[in-house]
Design an enzyme around this catalytic site. Structure first.
Site, PDB file in Angstrom:
ATOM      1  N   LYS A  28       2.482 -25.650   9.987  1.00  0.00           N
ATOM      2  CA  LYS A  28       2.863 -27.015   9.584  1.00  0.00           C
ATOM      3  C   LYS A  28       3.988 -26.945   8.562  1.00  0.00           C
ATOM      4  O   LYS A  28       3.869 -26.271   7.545  1.00  0.00           O
ATOM      5  CB  LYS A  28       1.681 -27.768   8.976  1.00  0.00           C
ATOM      6  CG  LYS A  28       2.073 -29.178   8.501  1.00  0.00           C
ATOM      7  CD  LYS A  28       0.868 -29.985   8.055  1.00  0.00           C
ATOM      8  CE  LYS A  28       0.567 -29.889   6.590  1.00  0.00           C
ATOM      9  NZ  LYS A  28       1.425 -30.698   5.719  1.00  0.00           N
ATOM     10  N   ASP A  79       5.503 -32.329   9.757  1.00  0.00           N
ATOM     11  CA  ASP A  79       4.729 -33.384   9.093  1.00  0.00           C
ATOM     12  C   ASP A  79       5.639 -34.195   8.173  1.00  0.00           C
ATOM     13  O   ASP A  79       5.687 -33.968   6.973  1.00  0.00           O
ATOM     14  CB  ASP A  79       3.608 -32.672   8.294  1.00  0.00           C
ATOM     15  CG  ASP A  79       2.731 -33.612   7.502  1.00  0.00           C
ATOM     16  OD1 ASP A  79       2.725 -34.825   7.793  1.00  0.00           O
ATOM     17  OD2 ASP A  79       2.043 -33.130   6.578  1.00  0.00           O
ATOM     18  N   LYS A 139       5.809 -37.782   8.452  1.00  0.00           N
ATOM     19  CA  LYS A 139       5.191 -39.114   8.261  1.00  0.00           C
ATOM     20  C   LYS A 139       6.214 -40.253   8.245  1.00  0.00           C
ATOM     21  O   LYS A 139       6.360 -40.957   7.243  1.00  0.00           O
ATOM     22  CB  LYS A 139       4.376 -39.135   6.968  1.00  0.00           C
ATOM     23  CG  LYS A 139       3.260 -38.104   6.906  1.00  0.00           C
ATOM     24  CD  LYS A 139       2.399 -38.287   5.659  1.00  0.00           C
ATOM     25  CE  LYS A 139       1.259 -37.297   5.575  1.00  0.00           C
ATOM     26  NZ  LYS A 139       1.642 -35.932   5.217  1.00  0.00           N
ATOM     27  N   ASP A 143       9.449 -46.747   9.294  1.00  0.00           N
ATOM     28  CA  ASP A 143      10.672 -47.525   9.067  1.00  0.00           C
ATOM     29  C   ASP A 143      10.757 -48.562  10.187  1.00  0.00           C
ATOM     30  O   ASP A 143       9.812 -48.701  10.970  1.00  0.00           O
ATOM     31  CB  ASP A 143      11.891 -46.575   9.075  1.00  0.00           C
ATOM     32  CG  ASP A 143      13.036 -47.124   8.218  1.00  0.00           C
ATOM     33  OD1 ASP A 143      13.301 -48.338   8.297  1.00  0.00           O
ATOM     34  OD2 ASP A 143      13.667 -46.327   7.496  1.00  0.00           O
ATOM     35  N   ASN A 164      13.807 -49.297  15.394  1.00  0.00           N
ATOM     36  CA  ASN A 164      15.038 -48.664  15.892  1.00  0.00           C
ATOM     37  C   ASN A 164      15.351 -47.368  15.134  1.00  0.00           C
ATOM     38  O   ASN A 164      15.737 -46.362  15.733  1.00  0.00           O
ATOM     39  CB  ASN A 164      16.199 -49.659  15.767  1.00  0.00           C
ATOM     40  CG  ASN A 164      17.449 -49.138  16.416  1.00  0.00           C
ATOM     41  OD1 ASN A 164      17.430 -48.711  17.569  1.00  0.00           O
ATOM     42  ND2 ASN A 164      18.550 -49.147  15.676  1.00  0.00           N
ATOM     43  N   THR A 223      -5.629 -39.854   2.756  1.00  0.00           N
ATOM     44  CA  THR A 223      -6.930 -39.585   2.122  1.00  0.00           C
ATOM     45  C   THR A 223      -6.852 -39.774   0.603  1.00  0.00           C
ATOM     46  O   THR A 223      -7.869 -39.825  -0.069  1.00  0.00           O
ATOM     47  CB  THR A 223      -7.445 -38.163   2.458  1.00  0.00           C
ATOM     48  OG1 THR A 223      -6.378 -37.243   2.310  1.00  0.00           O
ATOM     49  CG2 THR A 223      -8.001 -38.088   3.857  1.00  0.00           C
ATOM     50  N   ARG A 253     -12.213 -26.164   3.714  1.00  0.00           N
ATOM     51  CA  ARG A 253     -12.446 -25.066   2.762  1.00  0.00           C
ATOM     52  C   ARG A 253     -13.551 -24.162   3.284  1.00  0.00           C
ATOM     53  O   ARG A 253     -14.487 -24.634   3.933  1.00  0.00           O
ATOM     54  CB  ARG A 253     -12.879 -25.622   1.386  1.00  0.00           C
ATOM     55  CG  ARG A 253     -11.776 -26.380   0.645  1.00  0.00           C
ATOM     56  CD  ARG A 253     -10.647 -25.470   0.234  1.00  0.00           C
ATOM     57  NE  ARG A 253      -9.555 -26.138  -0.453  1.00  0.00           N
ATOM     58  CZ  ARG A 253      -8.450 -26.599   0.124  1.00  0.00           C
ATOM     59  NH1 ARG A 253      -8.309 -26.504   1.425  1.00  0.00           N
ATOM     60  NH2 ARG A 253      -7.499 -27.145  -0.579  1.00  0.00           N
ATOM     61  N   GLN A 299      -8.685 -30.953  -3.437  1.00  0.00           N
ATOM     62  CA  GLN A 299      -9.296 -31.704  -2.342  1.00  0.00           C
ATOM     63  C   GLN A 299     -10.699 -32.139  -2.783  1.00  0.00           C
ATOM     64  O   GLN A 299     -11.397 -31.390  -3.456  1.00  0.00           O
ATOM     65  CB  GLN A 299      -9.400 -30.844  -1.072  1.00  0.00           C
ATOM     66  CG  GLN A 299      -8.055 -30.415  -0.489  1.00  0.00           C
ATOM     67  CD  GLN A 299      -7.377 -31.519   0.326  1.00  0.00           C
ATOM     68  OE1 GLN A 299      -7.766 -32.680   0.234  1.00  0.00           O
ATOM     69  NE2 GLN A 299      -6.364 -31.150   1.079  1.00  0.00           N
ATOM     70  N   ARG A 348      -3.957 -23.717   1.260  1.00  0.00           N
ATOM     71  CA  ARG A 348      -4.250 -22.712   0.230  1.00  0.00           C
ATOM     72  C   ARG A 348      -5.342 -21.700   0.560  1.00  0.00           C
ATOM     73  O   ARG A 348      -5.207 -20.536   0.167  1.00  0.00           O
ATOM     74  CB  ARG A 348      -4.525 -23.418  -1.111  1.00  0.00           C
ATOM     75  CG  ARG A 348      -3.254 -23.983  -1.701  1.00  0.00           C
ATOM     76  CD  ARG A 348      -3.516 -25.062  -2.709  1.00  0.00           C
ATOM     77  NE  ARG A 348      -4.043 -26.265  -2.063  1.00  0.00           N
ATOM     78  CZ  ARG A 348      -4.356 -27.379  -2.708  1.00  0.00           C
ATOM     79  NH1 ARG A 348      -4.207 -27.451  -4.019  1.00  0.00           N
ATOM     80  NH2 ARG A 348      -4.807 -28.431  -2.059  1.00  0.00           N
TER      81      ARG A 348
END
Ligand code: C5P
Length: 233
Positions: free
Chosen positions: A32, A59, A61, A64, A67, A119, A181, A190, A211
């Site tokens: 990613k 990633d 995101k 807008d 177009n 999240t 995890r 997290q 991580r």
């Protein structure tokens, strides 16, 4: 449908990410690339990692006017990424435009998934800051349904929301879930976390792990452990 572990390569620059990937000599993990690395290094970093044989989830995101998103998705599709994303809050019209932009002349396209609610957004913040009064779970399910109506392939969500999303959108609708995890590992920042094994049981199709792999003493062993626990291989 094959399950996979995606490594969140949240590194500051090209040198760090490439020397990290050099450690993997056998299997080429799904990678990613997030905003930090993309903004620092530009599209070249995507081409370089792709050239090395990795699949890429870019990633960024997007959110807008339709177009602009359509034209930007066309650029990302030409970069030959395997998966990318946008915010479902941009509306069904924007998501449909994204699919159009992403679809290549031969009809193929990268997977497109939507962020429902981040999240980091609590129900209280949603109510006070963006004036959404409904329960968070209902909002996540509704946004996932909109993504499905627009023709997207799935959503990014907490593993704890994955089964709700599957219940509303069907089992084929992909759930890509961060917040993973090891049972004996550090949580870091997290809060709501699950183990790779539980993420599999709950219904995640892809787990995004940063991580616990990138900061591990032996990242390759940590990655292999994730694959074993999540995919049962
Ligand atoms: O290091 P860690 O495993 O927490 O990394 C998780 C990755 O998933 C990070 O790149 C983070 O930005 C991303 N992510 C997340 N929660 C979301 C969406 C993305 O942790 N809701």
């Amino acid at each position: 449908m094959g399950k996979d572990v995606i490594i969140a390569c949240d590194f500051d620059g090209k040198e760090q990410v490439l020397s990290f990937l050099d450690k993997f000599t056998g299997k080429k993990p799904y990678v990613k690339i997030g905003m930090e690395l993309f903004y620092a290094e530009g599209p070249e970093i995507v081409r370089e990692i792709k050239k090395r044989g990795h699949k890429i989830f870019l990633d960024l995101k997007l959110c807008d006017i339709p177009n602009t998103v359509k034209k930007s998705m066309k650029v990302l599709s030409n970069l030959d990424v395997d998966m990318t994303n946008l915010h479902a809050s941009g509306t069904i019209e924007m998501m449909k435009a994204a699919i159009e932009g992403l679809t290549r002349e031969d009809g193929t396209r990268p997977l497109l998934i939507a962020v429902t609610q981040l999240t980091s957004t609590s129900e209280e913040r949603m109510k006070n800051d963006i004036l959404i009064d409904k329960p968070l779970k209902e909002v996540v399910a509704h946004y996932a349904k909109n993504a499905k109506v627009a023709g997207l392939d799935g959503v990014v969500c907490s593993p704890l929301e994955a089964s709700d999303v599957k219940a509303v959108c069907g089992n084929e609708f992909l759930t890509v879930t961060p917040g993973v995890r090891f049972a004996d590992g550090e949580k870091g920042d997290q809060v709501r976390v699950t183990t790779p094994e539980d993420a599999n049981k709950i219904g995640s199709d892809y787990i995004v792990v940063g991580r616990p792999i990138t900061q591990a003493e032996d990242p390759v062993a940590a990655y292999e452990r994730c694959i074993r626990e999540f995919c049962g291989e």
